[in-house]
Design an enzyme around this catalytic site. Structure first.
Site, PDB file in Angstrom:
ATOM      1  N   LEU A  90       0.869  -1.172   0.000  1.00  0.00           N
ATOM      2  CA  LEU A  90       0.000   0.000   0.000  1.00  0.00           C
ATOM      3  C   LEU A  90       0.904   1.219   0.000  1.00  0.00           C
ATOM      4  O   LEU A  90       1.823   1.306   0.819  1.00  0.00           O
ATOM      5  CB  LEU A  90      -0.894   0.017   1.246  1.00  0.00           C
ATOM      6  CG  LEU A  90      -1.744   1.266   1.446  1.00  0.00           C
ATOM      7  CD1 LEU A  90      -2.976   1.208   0.558  1.00  0.00           C
ATOM      8  CD2 LEU A  90      -2.169   1.400   2.897  1.00  0.00           C
ATOM      9  N   VAL A  92       1.087   5.690  -1.201  1.00  0.00           N
ATOM     10  CA  VAL A  92       0.546   6.921  -1.775  1.00  0.00           C
ATOM     11  C   VAL A  92       1.737   7.767  -2.209  1.00  0.00           C
ATOM     12  O   VAL A  92       2.747   7.850  -1.494  1.00  0.00           O
ATOM     13  CB  VAL A  92      -0.323   7.685  -0.753  1.00  0.00           C
ATOM     14  CG1 VAL A  92      -0.785   9.018  -1.314  1.00  0.00           C
ATOM     15  CG2 VAL A  92      -1.517   6.833  -0.318  1.00  0.00           C
ATOM     16  N   GLY A 102      -4.819   7.156   1.480  1.00  0.00           N
ATOM     17  CA  GLY A 102      -4.590   5.831   2.059  1.00  0.00           C
ATOM     18  C   GLY A 102      -5.884   5.223   2.574  1.00  0.00           C
ATOM     19  O   GLY A 102      -6.134   4.032   2.394  1.00  0.00           O
ATOM     20  N   ASP A 128       1.496  -6.943   6.593  1.00  0.00           N
ATOM     21  CA  ASP A 128       2.766  -6.775   7.307  1.00  0.00           C
ATOM     22  C   ASP A 128       3.037  -5.282   7.392  1.00  0.00           C
ATOM     23  O   ASP A 128       3.339  -4.656   6.372  1.00  0.00           O
ATOM     24  CB  ASP A 128       3.932  -7.423   6.539  1.00  0.00           C
ATOM     25  CG  ASP A 128       3.956  -8.923   6.659  1.00  0.00           C
ATOM     26  OD1 ASP A 128       3.865  -9.420   7.787  1.00  0.00           O
ATOM     27  OD2 ASP A 128       4.059  -9.587   5.615  1.00  0.00           O
ATOM     28  N   TYR A 138      -2.755   1.001  10.549  1.00  0.00           N
ATOM     29  CA  TYR A 138      -3.664  -0.110  10.259  1.00  0.00           C
ATOM     30  C   TYR A 138      -4.605  -0.393  11.420  1.00  0.00           C
ATOM     31  O   TYR A 138      -5.763  -0.776  11.213  1.00  0.00           O
ATOM     32  CB  TYR A 138      -2.878  -1.365   9.874  1.00  0.00           C
ATOM     33  CG  TYR A 138      -2.216  -1.261   8.527  1.00  0.00           C
ATOM     34  CD1 TYR A 138      -2.969  -1.116   7.369  1.00  0.00           C
ATOM     35  CD2 TYR A 138      -0.833  -1.297   8.401  1.00  0.00           C
ATOM     36  CE1 TYR A 138      -2.370  -1.016   6.121  1.00  0.00           C
ATOM     37  CE2 TYR A 138      -0.221  -1.194   7.161  1.00  0.00           C
ATOM     38  CZ  TYR A 138      -0.998  -1.055   6.028  1.00  0.00           C
ATOM     39  OH  TYR A 138      -0.405  -0.943   4.796  1.00  0.00           O
ATOM     40  N   PHE A 141      -8.164   0.960  11.559  1.00  0.00           N
ATOM     41  CA  PHE A 141      -9.185   0.315  10.735  1.00  0.00           C
ATOM     42  C   PHE A 141      -9.674  -0.993  11.350  1.00  0.00           C
ATOM     43  O   PHE A 141     -10.488  -1.689  10.753  1.00  0.00           O
ATOM     44  CB  PHE A 141      -8.645   0.043   9.326  1.00  0.00           C
ATOM     45  CG  PHE A 141      -8.242   1.295   8.603  1.00  0.00           C
ATOM     46  CD1 PHE A 141      -9.202   2.124   8.044  1.00  0.00           C
ATOM     47  CD2 PHE A 141      -6.910   1.661   8.519  1.00  0.00           C
ATOM     48  CE1 PHE A 141      -8.831   3.300   7.401  1.00  0.00           C
ATOM     49  CE2 PHE A 141      -6.531   2.826   7.874  1.00  0.00           C
ATOM     50  CZ  PHE A 141      -7.501   3.651   7.317  1.00  0.00           C
TER      51      PHE A 141
END
Length: 164
Positions: A90, A92, A102, A128, A138, A141
């Site tokens: 991931l 940006v 993101g 990871d 993370y 979320f």
């Protein structure tokens, strides 16, 4: 208008820079090969006004996880190894960081994982995190750390389905 598209030849990969050479290299040199070989899928965030410029991207792949790493209350429900989806990458671009892109990318990934779960058996989404800062990102979320490796995170299907 922002759009998520499967990476293809029309996207300008060479100019993408997220500040991480490994992620840049993956997008520029490897992602399309992995798509063509069926190993993963890389999706890019673009602006509809200029759909060739990549604002960010994420990569999904299927994985298998040993349940020893899962929290005990989850692991007891499953056999020794279980199928899942991995958010393999991931990023940006530097020019577009701190604009919630993101969040947009993760939202898209979650939608795709839910769709996958409706067609293929999986227990959730794994990632990871590269460092503690990414781990905290993370966790907002709903991702939870796995036993033995706090940077390996898991978002169970039960949590993912709340996003429907």
């Amino acid at each position: 208008m922002l759009k998520i598209k499967l990476l293809d030849k029309s996207h300008e990969r060479a100019q993408f820079d997220c500040g991480n050479p490994a992620l840049n290299f993956y997008l520029q040199r490897t992602a399309r090969q992995h798509i063509s070989k069926g190993m993963s899928r890389t999706f890019v965030l673009v602006n509809g006004d200029n759909p060739r410029v990549i604002l960010g991207f994420y990569t999904l792949s299927i994985c298998e996880i040993e349940t020893d790493y899962l929290p005990k209350e989850i692991a007891k429900k499953y056999p020794d190894q279980v199928p899942a989806v991995k958010l393999a990458r991931l990023a940006v671009s530097i020019k577009h960081q701190h604009k919630k892109f993101g969040h947009y990318l993760i939202g898209s990934a979650v939608e795709k994982v839910i769709l996958i779960s409706e067609n293929v058996g999986i227990i959730g989404l794994f990632v990871d995190a590269k460092d503690g800062h990414a781990k905290e990102y993370y966790e907002q979320f709903g991702f939870i750390s796995l036993q033995g490796n706090p940077l390996f995170l898991f978002l169970p299907m039960q949590t993912l389905n709340k996003y429907k």
